[in-house]
Design a protein around this motif. Structure first.
Motif, PDB file in Angstrom:
ATOM      1  N   PRO A  71     -51.782  -2.237  19.244  1.00 26.06           N
ATOM      2  CA  PRO A  71     -51.682  -2.683  17.851  1.00 26.06           C
ATOM      3  C   PRO A  71     -52.578  -3.869  17.520  1.00 26.06           C
ATOM      4  O   PRO A  71     -52.917  -4.078  16.349  1.00 26.06           O
ATOM      5  N   VAL A  72     -52.993  -4.598  18.529  1.00 25.34           N
ATOM      6  CA  VAL A  72     -53.889  -5.727  18.299  1.00 25.34           C
ATOM      7  C   VAL A  72     -55.201  -5.258  17.678  1.00 25.34           C
ATOM      8  O   VAL A  72     -55.825  -5.976  16.884  1.00 25.34           O
ATOM      9  N   ASN A  73     -55.612  -4.032  18.011  1.00 22.26           N
ATOM     10  CA  ASN A  73     -56.901  -3.520  17.542  1.00 22.26           C
ATOM     11  C   ASN A  73     -56.839  -2.947  16.128  1.00 22.26           C
ATOM     12  O   ASN A  73     -57.890  -2.743  15.496  1.00 22.26           O
ATOM     13  N   GLY A  74     -55.668  -2.650  15.637  1.00 18.58           N
ATOM     14  CA  GLY A  74     -55.495  -2.240  14.247  1.00 18.58           C
ATOM     15  C   GLY A  74     -56.164  -0.944  13.850  1.00 18.58           C
ATOM     16  O   GLY A  74     -56.548  -0.777  12.684  1.00 18.58           O
ATOM     17  N   HIS A  75     -56.294   0.014  14.772  1.00 24.27           N
ATOM     18  CA  HIS A  75     -56.924   1.289  14.412  1.00 24.27           C
ATOM     19  C   HIS A  75     -56.024   2.090  13.475  1.00 24.27           C
ATOM     20  O   HIS A  75     -54.833   2.276  13.752  1.00 24.27           O
ATOM     21  N   PRO A  76     -56.551   2.629  12.372  1.00 19.18           N
ATOM     22  CA  PRO A  76     -55.728   3.461  11.483  1.00 19.18           C
ATOM     23  C   PRO A  76     -55.357   4.774  12.163  1.00 19.18           C
ATOM     24  O   PRO A  76     -56.119   5.312  12.975  1.00 19.18           O
ATOM     25  N   LYS A  77     -54.172   5.289  11.827  1.00 22.83           N
ATOM     26  CA  LYS A  77     -53.662   6.524  12.418  1.00 22.83           C
ATOM     27  C   LYS A  77     -53.580   7.594  11.333  1.00 22.83           C
ATOM     28  O   LYS A  77     -53.103   7.347  10.225  1.00 22.83           O
ATOM     29  N   ARG A  78     -54.042   8.812  11.663  1.00 21.54           N
ATOM     30  CA  ARG A  78     -54.076   9.898  10.684  1.00 21.54           C
ATOM     31  C   ARG A  78     -52.951  10.904  10.876  1.00 21.54           C
ATOM     32  O   ARG A  78     -52.533  11.561   9.926  1.00 21.54           O
TER      33      ARG A  78
END
Length: 322
Positions: A165-172
């Protein structure tokens, strides 16, 4: 291929070359309406396959798709390898209530297969989703610790970074309006990060050879770090494909993708790639969640594929909805 089934709930074993493969089921139940999980399908597609989809894979009365959460246990070259570790006990999954705070006898089922946690040498997470990494850890004195204290945990670096979660990648991906981010809430913190902090995680890239029989290959699409474990021993082959397939309907309609994938087009390409390999080499295909016989050998059928034969695992006689 030989079979040695023993009557201990869902435990059964086959041999592929010199590798023994044991199936240990953690949990199984209807998941959701089939057209929700596979939005490109129609009721008529499921009805047309009713003869071989029901009752193990699909319930024609409710229209629900059925799934197992299970671990494939491989004994290869004197070592014990687990492929995926299910949901786990005591996990807080606020948006996946059926998986929240489970209290299953999964470790006792492993023991019934002759495996203590200390015996496990390698854990393969085919990808990082809550239902594939749960038993990576267990709760001990209020802390999440590795369930398998001597094991190396093989996690693709792309998934480790994507789900951190530190990297904040969006999830589809999503299911029934619940996003993948919500459905997998807390998963990285309780099931992935602890094994990394204990120095047991191997973040691999490219391909990864485990031993003379087993190789991990990347298959990105369902998640960025999805992988397939390939087995080849004495001329016999198997492919542990994780979530490249969720239902036998995808053999006949390989372009049918779930709503759970981060990149649906890439996931579809990977499914076709490995089904083509399976058909050309006679490899058994082991999806992560298939109930009933659990695995299948496939053949080409025009632009799609058909089941040549099922693996000789003993099916469950009735669903267990914990």
């Amino acid at each position: 291929m030989s079979i040695d089934s023993y009557d201990q709930r869902t435990v059964s074993t086959i041999e592929i070359g010199d590798v023994q493969v044991t199936r240990v089921v953690e949990w199984h139940a209807p998941i959701a309406p089939a057209e929700v999980v596979f939005p490109s399908t129609t009721p008529s597609m499921w009805q047309a396959g009713q003869k071989w989809l029901a009752p193990h894979f699909w319930n024609p009365e409710t229209g629900h798709f059925n799934a197992y959460m299970q671990t494939w246990v491989l004994r290869s070259e004197g070592r014990t390898i687990l492929v995926d570790t299910g949901i786990g006990n005591d996990k807080e999954r606020p948006y996946m209530r059926p998986w929240s705070h489970l209290d299953t006898d999964f470790l006792e089922r492993l023991q019934a297969a002759g495996i203590e946690p200390e015996d496990v040498d390698v854990v393969v997470n085919t990808h990082v989703h809550a239902d594939h990494v749960g038993w990576n850890t267990r709760l001990a004195d209020g802390e999440w610790v590795p369930t398998f204290p001597h094991a190396e945990y093989l996690i693709h670096r792309a998934d480790f970074e994507f789900w951190n979660p530190v990297n904040g990648h969006p999830k589809r991906g999503s299911l029934g309006g619940i996003s993948a981010a919500l459905g997998n809430q807390n998963m990285f913190e309780d099931s992935v990060l602890p094994v990394h902090e204990h120095g047991q995680a191997m973040l691999w890239e490219g391909s990864r050879r485990i031993d003379g029989n087993l190789v991990l290959e990347p298959a990105p699409g369902h998640t960025p770090g999805s992988a397939v474990l390939t087995l080849e021993s004495r001329g016999e082959r198997a492919l542990f494909v994780g979530d490249l397939l969720h239902t036998p309907l995808q053999f006949g309609t390989p372009d049918c993708e779930t709503c759970l994938s981060e990149n649906e087009a890439a996931a579809t390409r990977q499914r076709r790639r490995f089904l083509e390999r399976a058909a050309d080499t006679g490899a058994l295909v082991f999806p992560a969640h298939l109930p009933g016989p659990g695995a299948a050998e496939v053949r080409r059928d025009g632009s799609a594929f058909a089941i040549e034969r099922w693996a000789p695992f003993t099916p469950e006689t009735s669903p267990n909805e914990r």
